[in-house]
Design a protein around this motif. Structure first.
Motif, PDB file in Angstrom:
ATOM      1  N   ILE A  25       0.812  -1.222   0.000  1.00 48.59           N
ATOM      2  CA  ILE A  25       0.000   0.000   0.000  1.00 48.59           C
ATOM      3  C   ILE A  25       0.840   1.265   0.000  1.00 48.59           C
ATOM      4  N   LYS A  29      -0.466   5.423  -0.579  1.00 48.11           N
ATOM      5  CA  LYS A  29      -0.825   6.027   0.704  1.00 48.11           C
ATOM      6  C   LYS A  29      -1.270   7.477   0.573  1.00 48.11           C
ATOM      7  N   ILE A 146      -7.595   2.550   5.431  1.00 49.55           N
ATOM      8  CA  ILE A 146      -6.611   1.485   5.225  1.00 49.55           C
ATOM      9  C   ILE A 146      -5.576   1.611   6.328  1.00 49.55           C
ATOM     10  N   LYS A 148      -2.319   0.546   8.622  1.00 50.45           N
ATOM     11  CA  LYS A 148      -1.022  -0.110   8.448  1.00 50.45           C
ATOM     12  C   LYS A 148      -0.641  -0.954   9.650  1.00 50.45           C
ATOM     13  N   GLN A 166      -8.840  -5.051   3.680  1.00 52.81           N
ATOM     14  CA  GLN A 166      -8.018  -3.884   3.362  1.00 52.81           C
ATOM     15  C   GLN A 166      -7.702  -3.817   1.874  1.00 52.81           C
ATOM     16  N   LEU A 170      -8.513  -0.918  -0.675  1.00 50.08           N
ATOM     17  CA  LEU A 170      -7.491  -0.342  -1.549  1.00 50.08           C
ATOM     18  C   LEU A 170      -7.992  -0.279  -2.988  1.00 50.08           C
ATOM     19  N   ALA A 372      -7.398  -6.484  -5.430  1.00 52.46           N
ATOM     20  CA  ALA A 372      -7.226  -5.040  -5.610  1.00 52.46           C
ATOM     21  C   ALA A 372      -7.862  -4.558  -6.901  1.00 52.46           C
TER      22      ALA A 372
END
Length: 987
Positions: A25, A29, A146, A148, A166, A170, A372
């Protein structure tokens, strides 16, 4: 304990997963989330109408709007002129009156809206913003964040599921960023085209175009309000959901729901509709991409290829088959027995690890890419799966190969270190008695070899006249080894009755040396007396002769030898310590530790080799400088000569260094094989199987050992000449079965020859083995001679059982065996030597009709047989000119390229007779030249083979006319008898 280990492993796994997720990701970001895009908060509230930045309107919208306004003015004027003419004719044509009235109403409407068009835009966006703000309460939720660090939360569970969620978020984020960017561009274009679209309203033909424009404008504006409503609904449902599956489903259907509501209100927005249509199928596309990525990874196929095969398999109801093999071979990635690019077992393990981890990477990254790409529809899911598939294969393969190589490297170093320590311990714990026995055996063997080497070699030459120098040396070494075994056993027996140590626990050197020397001298005396008795001398006379004339010298020599043996064995066992002392034990332990370090470090004398090469280069350069300086002083020509001589000297130094390195590694052939494996292994670690194979081929082509290897191996013709032969009842000579064969193991493949002297000799360089074979397995393939070339006798290979029987093997050796042998294309070693050709006496020579009778008839003398590496023929002199007087046959492969053997022969009774050398029944007298310069005269030349393995005697090179006729008659009679036998006339 197991629970603690499990927890540790779980933490390691979580750390790896977190690193993977953060790496995935990281590039995204800075993208605004779906929530910020929907509610227009991604620019800290500075967006105009929650959509545009101020610069978008000033630099993008205003120039386009003004341009369209001017264009719409021209359109308005044109339409007014056209319809004005119609209005002018309205009093004359009542049917035009209604049209005129409608045109005037439209003109007023267009004028009012056109003047207030910015106000209309503001009204529409204000209504949209009001609706969006109505559902802004969900903006404070963490619905689409999202995270981390979610894996490191205390008590975090469902790691894979969390990753799935997640990844869906994304994908939605990427889709939303793209969708809202296209929405902004679409709105600027639609708003800019407003004046022109309003002008088209004046024409009944284009009114539908204006209506479509307004519908698309309204749909593009209010789709944000619809997204806000759907996001608010999804937030409420996610908050009330208790399972991760429900949450994922809600996330996944965000786009289809939004598009359904937009169409429910019959709103426009089809300019972004293509994305919505794709999103309607994203769920199935994502699952298909995940399946294709996983199946493709483990089937070795691509994503789409796996899906296609899966479809065809279901359609046709087919199942795969497992190929079997009779040799229980392991599956390999790059086995190529006998070739230059096949994998070794060590490389196969490394590449296999890369393949396994690469498949895991393909499956993991491919599934992640599919998830994704779900937000972008079927094409996006497939594209994401394919991209992740390829990226995961590369990253996983590299990780697996590097990891396996590191483990193998550590294991190899540890094994070498342990081996060195064990060897040191074994040597240091042998004890003084064992050391002394070995020392005595070594010295006695060396003394015996010095005294008997000449006689032994001469005897071996007589018994094995076709053996090469290397084969004779090997046989002599075998005799020495047997002698050493006898000396060792004698020393062991003699030491058992000896007092080994003195009162201070140190070896009793003087007593031991004296006792051993006395025993040895007594044995020598008995041997001397027995040899004299065999010659007819009485025993008493022989014993007195020994005691008076030989015993003192022999005893003194033996005493000196045994004293040296005792001292050396003492130093090897104890050094300066007493036997069994604590200091001695500490020294042994320290030595063992040192041996482990040196073995693990892999120190093999490389520094000495480099130093030797440097000294050779330096000495050569210095010699060139001195020689040229003395001739030319400081002249320009002298400097040029220095440069010319320095380069050859440097090359000579390089050759010296590579030769020394080859010797350290077991010879040029072993060094070359190791060089190829190192090059392939290092490259394969980075680039996989293809890189391994390409690097091995390149290393074989460009190797510092090439010339040394060519000098150490044989060409096909040389291998055929040295191989053992058999002769059938009709005198036909052929290679014995298995005389030349290719040997294949798991590590290497090479060609070996059973020579005429009974030796098994490796005559080729090392090719790749079959890495699918088990350790210890050996497979053979016989080679047959076809002229001067070698080929496999049959495609099948075989193993040998315990009784020597042949068991068929399914291991395939597909490479040409001749590629492992010497070739004229690989250097000068096996190229024909350029020599001065003797003129042929007449045309009868080469067709085999020049006889010994013709030698006398032509008055020719000085008849000789000339033997060279690649040819053999007879010469004779006439009128001061040397002529070739026989056909040319195969030479003697034992000779060097520039060597030539001239055997003088006599012609008597129409036959040629060579002169035997001394008392030998095999060797003949010969003169040897090298490069045209005679190096030796009247030396023995040993050989029973003259040409092609068919002629056993030199005189058969040229026959008499009568003998030729007799041979022809015999051959003709044999042919006729064969025909008669078939007809039954001979019974």
């Amino acid at each position: 304990m197991l629970g603690a280990i499990g927890d540790k492993l779980l933490k390691v796994f979580e750390s790896i997963v977190q690193w993977f997720f953060e790496s995935l990701i990281e590039p995204f970001k800075d993208l605004p989330t779906l929530k910020k895009l929907v509610f227009g908060e991604h620019k800290e509230g500075k967006l105009v109408w929650g959509t545009f930045e101020p610069t978008d309107l000033t630099l993008g919208f205003e120039p386009l709007f003004n341009t369209m306004a001017i264009l719409s003015g021209f359109v308005l004027v044109a339409l007014i002129v056209v319809y004005g003419m119609r209005i002018a004719g309205a009093p004359l044509n009542p049917s035009r009156r209604n049209e005129s009235i409608e045109f005037i109403k439209d003109l007023v409407f267009v004028g009012i809206v056109l003047v207030n068009l910015p106000t209309l835009y503001d009204l529409l966006f204000t209504i949209n913003s009001s609706v969006v703000n109505l559902f802004a309460g969900s903006h404070e939720s963490n619905l689409d964040n999202i995270k981390k660090d979610f894996l490191l939360e205390e008590g975090a569970k469902g790691v894979i599921g969390l990753i799935f969620v997640q990844l869906v978020l994304l994908g939605l984020t990427i889709w939303a960023s793209f969708y809202y960017l296209m929405r902004k561009v679409t709105l600027i274009i639609l708003m800019s085209m407003g004046p022109l679209m309003l002008a088209f309203w004046l024409s009944p033909r284009f009114k539908s175009l204006t209506g479509s424009w307004f519908k698309e404008l309204v749909g593009s504006i209010f789709v944000q309000a619809i997204h806000a409503f759907v996001f608010w609904t999804v937030a409420v449902l996610s908050a009330t959901s208790t399972g991760i599956v429900e949450t994922v489903i809600v996330y996944v259907i965000f786009i289809p729901i939004s598009e359904s509501i937009r169409r429910l209100f019959n709103m426009g927005g089809d300019m972004q509709g293509g994305f919505a249509k794709a999103g309607a199928m994203m769920g199935m596309a994502g699952l298909a991409g995940m399946y294709g990525a996983a199946k493709g990874a483990f089937d070795g196929k691509g994503v789409t290829g796996s899906l296609k095969n899966a479809y065809e398999g279901v359609k046709n109801n087919t199942k795969g088959k497992d190929a079997g093999g009779g040799d229980d071979l392991k599956k390999t990635l790059g086995a190529d027995a006998g070739g230059d690019a096949g994998t070794s077992t060590r490389a196969e393990k490394m590449l296999r690890a890369g393949d396994v981890v690469g498949k895991m990477g393909k499956a993991t990254f491919g599934m992640a890419g599919a998830v994704a790409g779900m937000g972008l529809g079927p094409v996006g899911a497939m594209a994401g799966a394919t991209a992740g598939f390829e990226l995961g294969g590369v990253a996983g393969g590299l990780t697996g190969r590097v990891g396996a190589a590191a483990v193998q490297g550590i294991g190899t170093r540890l094994n070498k270190g342990i081996g060195g320590a064990k060897a040191f311990k074994t040597n240091s714990s042998q004890g003084f008695e064992e050391e002394l026995s070995n020392e005595v055996a070594d010295r006695s063997t060396a003394s015996w070899a010095d005294e008997n080497k000449g006689a032994q070699l001469a005897g071996l030459r007589e018994r094995f006249p076709d053996a090469s120098d290397g084969e004779i040396a090997s046989k002599f070494d075998a005799i020495k080894e047997q002698k050493r075994s006898g000396f060792y056993n004698d020393a062991k027996n003699n030491l058992q009755a000896s007092n080994l140590y003195d009162g201070k626990s140190k070896p009793n050197t003087q007593n031991l040396a004296s006792g051993l020397a006395g025993v040895k001298t007594a044995q020598m005396g008995d041997d001397f007396v027995n040899s004299q008795i065999a010659r007819g001398v009485s025993g008493d006379v022989a014993r007195r002769d020994w005691n008076d004339n030989h015993k003192p010298q022999a005893h003194a020599k033996n005493l000196e030898m045994f004293k040296g043996s005792v001292d050396q064995a003492s130093n090897n066992s104890f050094g300066t310590f007493n036997a069994g002392s604590a200091a001695h034990k500490v020294a042994v332990g320290a030595g063992q530790a040192g041996a482990f370090v040196l073995g693990a470090a892999g120190i093999t004398g490389g520094a000495k080799i480099l130093a030797g090469g440097y000294r050779a280069v330096a000495e050569g350069s210095r010699a060139a400088v001195v020689a040229n300086s003395s001739l030319h002083n400081e002249s320009v020509s002298g400097i040029k000569n220095i440069a010319r001589n320095t380069i050859p000297s440097a090359k000579a130094g390089w050759r010296t260094a590579t030769n020394q390195l080859a010797e350290q590694r077991g010879g040029a052939v072993e060094a070359q094989a190791g060089y190829q494996e190192s090059a392939g292994y290092g490259t394969g670690m980075i680039f996989g199987t293809g890189g391994y194979q390409a690097a091995k081929k390149m290393a074989n082509k460009f190797s510092p050992y090439s010339q040394s290897v060519q000098s150490a191996i044989s060409s096909p013709g040389e291998a055929i000449q040295m191989a053992k032969t058999t002769t059938d009842d009709h005198g036909n000579v052929s290679l014995a079965q298995g005389a030349i064969r290719q040997v294949t193991t798991a590590q290497e493949s090479y060609i070996e020859v059973a020579t005429k002297s009974g030796e098994r000799k490796i005559v080729s360089r090392k090719g790749s083995g079959h890495s699918g074979m088990r350790e210890g397995d050996v497979v053979y393939q016989d080679l047959v001679a076809d002229g001067d070339t070698l080929s496999a006798s049959s495609p099948s290979t075989y193993r040998l059982d315990s009784a020597g029987g042949r068991a068929p093997s399914s291991v395939q050796v597909n490479s040409d065996p001749s590629t492992l042998l010497g070739s004229a294309r690989s250097g000068q070693t096996h190229q024909p030597v350029a020599r001065r050709q003797a003129p042929v006496f007449n045309q009868a020579v080469d067709n085999g009709s020049f006889y010994t009778n013709d030698l006398a008839a032509q008055g020719m003398d000085n008849v000789q047989v000339v033997v060279e590496k690649d040819r053999q023929f007879m010469t004779a002199d006439k009128g001061g000119v040397t002529y070739r007087v026989s056909q040319v046959f195969s030479g003697d492969s034992r000779l060097q390229g520039s060597e030539s053997v001239q055997i003088p022969v006599e012609v008597s009774n129409h036959t040629i007779r060579p002169k035997n050398s001394g008392n030998s029944t095999v060797a003949v007298q010969a003169n040897v030249t090298s490069g045209g310069i005679q190096t030796s005269e009247s030396v023995p030349y040993y050989s029973t083979k003259s040409t092609r393995g068919l002629i056993d005697n030199l005189e058969d090179l040229m026959t008499s006319k009568h003998a030729d006729r007799a041979n022809r008659s015999v051959n003709q009679r044999e042919s006729l008898d064969a025909v008669r036998r078939k007809q039954g006339l001979l019974g």
